[in-house]
Enzyme design. Structure first.
Site, mmCIF file in Angstrom:
data_model
loop_
_atom_site.group_PDB
_atom_site.id
_atom_site.type_symbol
_atom_site.label_atom_id
_atom_site.label_comp_id
_atom_site.label_asym_id
_atom_site.label_seq_id
_atom_site.Cartn_x
_atom_site.Cartn_y
_atom_site.Cartn_z
ATOM 1 N N ILE A 15 -7.480 5.197 -11.239
ATOM 2 C CA ILE A 15 -7.360 6.457 -10.508
ATOM 3 C C ILE A 15 -6.759 6.226 -9.126
ATOM 4 O O ILE A 15 -6.025 7.061 -8.593
ATOM 5 C CB ILE A 15 -8.724 7.171 -10.411
ATOM 6 C CG1 ILE A 15 -8.523 8.628 -9.994
ATOM 7 C CG2 ILE A 15 -9.680 6.461 -9.467
ATOM 8 C CD1 ILE A 15 -9.754 9.474 -10.149
ATOM 9 N N ALA A 16 -7.035 5.054 -8.550
ATOM 10 C CA ALA A 16 -6.438 4.709 -7.259
ATOM 11 C C ALA A 16 -4.929 4.535 -7.384
ATOM 12 O O ALA A 16 -4.182 4.819 -6.446
ATOM 13 C CB ALA A 16 -7.077 3.444 -6.706
ATOM 14 N N SER A 36 -11.008 -4.521 -1.919
ATOM 15 C CA SER A 36 -11.749 -4.699 -3.163
ATOM 16 C C SER A 36 -12.754 -5.818 -2.961
ATOM 17 O O SER A 36 -12.600 -6.664 -2.066
ATOM 18 C CB SER A 36 -10.791 -5.049 -4.310
ATOM 19 O OG SER A 36 -11.505 -5.396 -5.478
ATOM 20 N N TYR A 58 -15.160 -4.704 1.469
ATOM 21 C CA TYR A 58 -14.982 -3.360 1.996
ATOM 22 C C TYR A 58 -15.161 -3.273 3.509
ATOM 23 O O TYR A 58 -14.456 -2.530 4.186
ATOM 24 C CB TYR A 58 -15.969 -2.406 1.310
ATOM 25 C CG TYR A 58 -15.845 -2.381 -0.191
ATOM 26 C CD1 TYR A 58 -14.606 -2.233 -0.810
ATOM 27 C CD2 TYR A 58 -16.968 -2.508 -1.013
ATOM 28 C CE1 TYR A 58 -14.488 -2.206 -2.189
ATOM 29 C CE2 TYR A 58 -16.861 -2.473 -2.393
ATOM 30 C CZ TYR A 58 -15.618 -2.332 -2.970
ATOM 31 O OH TYR A 58 -15.510 -2.305 -4.340
ATOM 32 N N HIS A 79 -20.504 5.521 -4.668
ATOM 33 C CA HIS A 79 -19.918 6.435 -3.687
ATOM 34 C C HIS A 79 -20.772 6.591 -2.437
ATOM 35 O O HIS A 79 -20.275 6.521 -1.320
ATOM 36 C CB HIS A 79 -19.682 7.811 -4.321
ATOM 37 C CG HIS A 79 -18.547 7.841 -5.287
ATOM 38 N ND1 HIS A 79 -18.207 8.955 -6.027
ATOM 39 C CD2 HIS A 79 -17.654 6.886 -5.642
ATOM 40 C CE1 HIS A 79 -17.162 8.687 -6.780
ATOM 41 N NE2 HIS A 79 -16.819 7.429 -6.581
ATOM 42 N N LYS A 97 -14.551 12.447 -6.950
ATOM 43 C CA LYS A 97 -15.624 13.208 -7.594
ATOM 44 C C LYS A 97 -16.282 12.353 -8.683
ATOM 45 O O LYS A 97 -15.639 11.454 -9.243
ATOM 46 C CB LYS A 97 -15.080 14.527 -8.163
ATOM 47 C CG LYS A 97 -13.995 14.361 -9.238
ATOM 48 C CD LYS A 97 -14.594 14.093 -10.608
ATOM 49 C CE LYS A 97 -13.575 13.651 -11.608
ATOM 50 N NZ LYS A 97 -14.172 13.063 -12.835
#
Length: 327
Positions: A15-16, A36, A58, A79, A97
């Site tokens: 998705i990234a 990552s 991160y 998240h 999401k």
């Protein structure tokens, strides 16, 4: 005035990649960093998308002065922790999401945004899709009349995947509801608001992961009929119907490229192709807010994310879906 918003990506997955491709199409955005847990993955991602900086871990990106805003693209069970750490470091955050796995997590994340005076938004890209914006306008200006029905189905066949797949991993929030069921629920919420009653039924695989959920939202004068499943491939269609007219979103509805408007016996096709895959619109919304000094989007607010998660919580509660991290 800021010329370009400098973006970073947390979690260089599939998705990234879509997000990175679409960010290149936004004039006032530039992708400057990626991080990552695996430094080699970050390096490979940076090379693939010509990102000047990659970070091992991160925190290195959170504490960097090379980015203004971060897109969090990890599995949703991570998240909350990552978003809060990023905001505590003063970074603006667009979080994929679902924002969290339950309402408690969402409340903690929103509180962190306010405490640290940073922008925070759920990356519900469908909300910013040109077709969704156009159909919402049709509803708001009365073209469809009084709404009585919303129907949305999101399904793809995944039963041939191993039980170790992320889709079936309860520790990663597996199952259809948070992964894809969020889209039909979102559509009902966007057009009809919060229901007065909810009915829901879920089925499970042998390891206890939910694999299909059907939902009915009941309103004073309307119903929403919603479904999400890993058992079959659907057209991923959606319909919004009122007393004067009806609209069907061209499939797949969560990334729709237009709609059909039905008035009496006439059908009008309206094509609204997206720029790229469609992630660019949420990026543009974040950039617009940051440049205007706004810390919350009026199109998809903190309250909207809170309401959506309350609905997903209720659907899971009725269906008997619970994750190991929820004690």
């Amino acid at each position: 005035m800021i010329d370009k918003i400098r973006w970073g990506i947390i979690g260089p997955g599939k998705i990234a990649e879509n997000f990175a491709n679409d960010l290149k199409l936004v004039d006032d955005a530039v992708l400057t960093g990626v991080a990552s847990r695996d430094p080699e993955r970050a390096k490979q991602f940076s090379q693939k998308f010509d990102i000047p900086h990659f970070f091992e871990g991160y925190d290195a990106l959170f504490n960097s002065n090379l980015v203004d805003a971060l897109y969090i693209a990890t599995p949703h069970t991570f998240h909350k922790e990552l978003a809060i750490r990023a905001m505590q470091a003063g970074k603006h955050v667009l979080c994929e999401k679902p924002m969290g796995i339950n309402s408690k997590e969402v409340a903690e994340m929103i509180a962190a945004a306010k405490q640290n005076n940073v922008f925070f938004m759920e990356a519900l890209w469908t909300r910013f899709n040109p077709t969704i914006l156009a159909v919402k306008q049709l509803v708001d200006n009365g073209t469809l009349g009084d709404l009585g029905y919303v129907n949305a189905d999101f399904a793809f066949y995944a039963m041939d995947k191993p039980l170790t797949s992320r889709l079936f991993d309860l520790n990663l929030g597996g199952g259809t509801i948070l992964d894809i069921g969020i889209y039909p629920v979102f559509l009902a919420y966007l057009f009809l608001g919060m229901p007065r009653a909810i009915k829901s039924v879920s089925d499970f695989n042998p390891t206890g992961t939910e694999i299909q959920t059907s939902v009915i939202f009941q309103y004073d004068n309307a119903h929403a009929v919603l479904n999400s499943s890993f058992r079959y491939n659907s057209r991923m269609s959606a319909e919004i119907a009122g007393t004067k007219a009806a609209v069907t979103l061209l499939p797949r509805f969560h990334e729709t490229q237009g709609y059909d408007l039905y008035i009496n016996d006439e059908v009008t096709r309206v094509n609204l192709p997206t720029i790229g895959k469609g992630y660019s619109y949420e990026i543009m919304e974040v950039n617009r807010c940051l440049k205007s000094g706004t810390l919350e989007s009026s199109l998809w607010s903190h309250k909207n994310s809170t309401d959506l998660m309350l609905l997903l919580d209720k659907v899971r509660e009725i269906g008997g879906v619970k994750f190991p991290s929820e004690t």
